[in-house]
Design a protein around this motif. Sequence first.
Motif, PDB file in Angstrom:
ATOM      1  N   VAL A 237       4.030  -8.806   4.239  1.00 46.93           N
ATOM      2  CA  VAL A 237       3.425  -7.521   4.072  1.00 46.93           C
ATOM      3  C   VAL A 237       2.586  -6.420   4.859  1.00 46.93           C
ATOM      4  N   LYS A 238       2.474  -7.115   6.145  1.00 46.24           N
ATOM      5  CA  LYS A 238       1.728  -6.422   7.121  1.00 46.24           C
ATOM      6  C   LYS A 238       2.158  -5.090   7.359  1.00 46.24           C
ATOM      7  N   GLY A 239       1.456  -4.100   7.331  1.00 47.29           N
ATOM      8  CA  GLY A 239       1.853  -2.841   7.611  1.00 47.29           C
ATOM      9  C   GLY A 239       2.132  -2.083   6.412  1.00 47.29           C
ATOM     10  N   ARG A 240       2.305  -2.886   5.200  1.00 50.65           N
ATOM     11  CA  ARG A 240       2.555  -2.117   4.045  1.00 50.65           C
ATOM     12  C   ARG A 240       1.703  -2.240   2.917  1.00 50.65           C
ATOM     13  N   PHE A 241       1.008  -3.440   2.822  1.00 44.82           N
ATOM     14  CA  PHE A 241      -0.170  -3.631   1.804  1.00 44.82           C
ATOM     15  C   PHE A 241      -1.337  -3.536   2.340  1.00 44.82           C
ATOM     16  N   THR A 242      -2.489  -3.150   1.812  1.00 44.05           N
ATOM     17  CA  THR A 242      -3.950  -3.257   2.240  1.00 44.05           C
ATOM     18  C   THR A 242      -4.778  -3.712   1.068  1.00 44.05           C
ATOM     19  N   ILE A 243      -5.640  -4.657   1.461  1.00 43.76           N
ATOM     20  CA  ILE A 243      -6.454  -5.361   0.626  1.00 43.76           C
ATOM     21  C   ILE A 243      -7.921  -4.595   0.736  1.00 43.76           C
ATOM     22  N   SER A 244      -8.534  -4.641  -0.270  1.00 41.41           N
ATOM     23  CA  SER A 244      -9.933  -3.872  -0.302  1.00 41.41           C
ATOM     24  C   SER A 244     -10.926  -4.478  -1.372  1.00 41.41           C
ATOM     25  N   ARG A 245     -12.197  -4.502  -1.223  1.00 37.34           N
ATOM     26  CA  ARG A 245     -13.223  -4.691  -2.238  1.00 37.34           C
ATOM     27  C   ARG A 245     -14.363  -3.888  -2.295  1.00 37.34           C
ATOM     28  N   ASP A 246     -14.652  -3.253  -3.471  1.00 39.64           N
ATOM     29  CA  ASP A 246     -15.699  -2.411  -3.799  1.00 39.64           C
ATOM     30  C   ASP A 246     -16.856  -3.169  -4.289  1.00 39.64           C
ATOM     31  N   ASN A 247     -17.744  -3.589  -3.570  1.00 41.68           N
ATOM     32  CA  ASN A 247     -18.645  -4.390  -4.213  1.00 41.68           C
ATOM     33  C   ASN A 247     -19.727  -3.722  -5.411  1.00 41.68           C
TER      34      ASN A 247
END
Length: 113
Positions: free
Chosen positions: A63-73
């Motif tokens: 998934v590298k280059g296609r998916f992005t993980i993030s978190r909003d605290n």
Amino acid sequence: QVQLVESGGGLVQPGGSLRLSCAVSGRIVDIYLMAWYRQAPGKQRELVASITRGFTTNYADLVKGRFTISRDNTRNTMYLQMNDLKPEDTGVYFCKNDDRNSWGQGIQVTVSS
């Protein structure tokens, strides 16, 4: 007990995009490591991506280059932006609190024309 609830799944055509959300019932800032996993039919559950409290990320090669993980605290929510989806991305996606080894109920993502 902190609960995890996924949303944002569905049916999408190849090349399309989806954004998954994982709402945390408690304070996400208290969780050091969170992750997204997926399980395709007949296959074992596999790690897709993970993110630390300090926003260090890790991705599966597929998934590298296609998916992005993030978190909003501030919103107590983790996200997975999925672009250029492929049929092999089809599966049930799970949110995980790695500190407590606890899981969300999972949400279906289907990539098909």
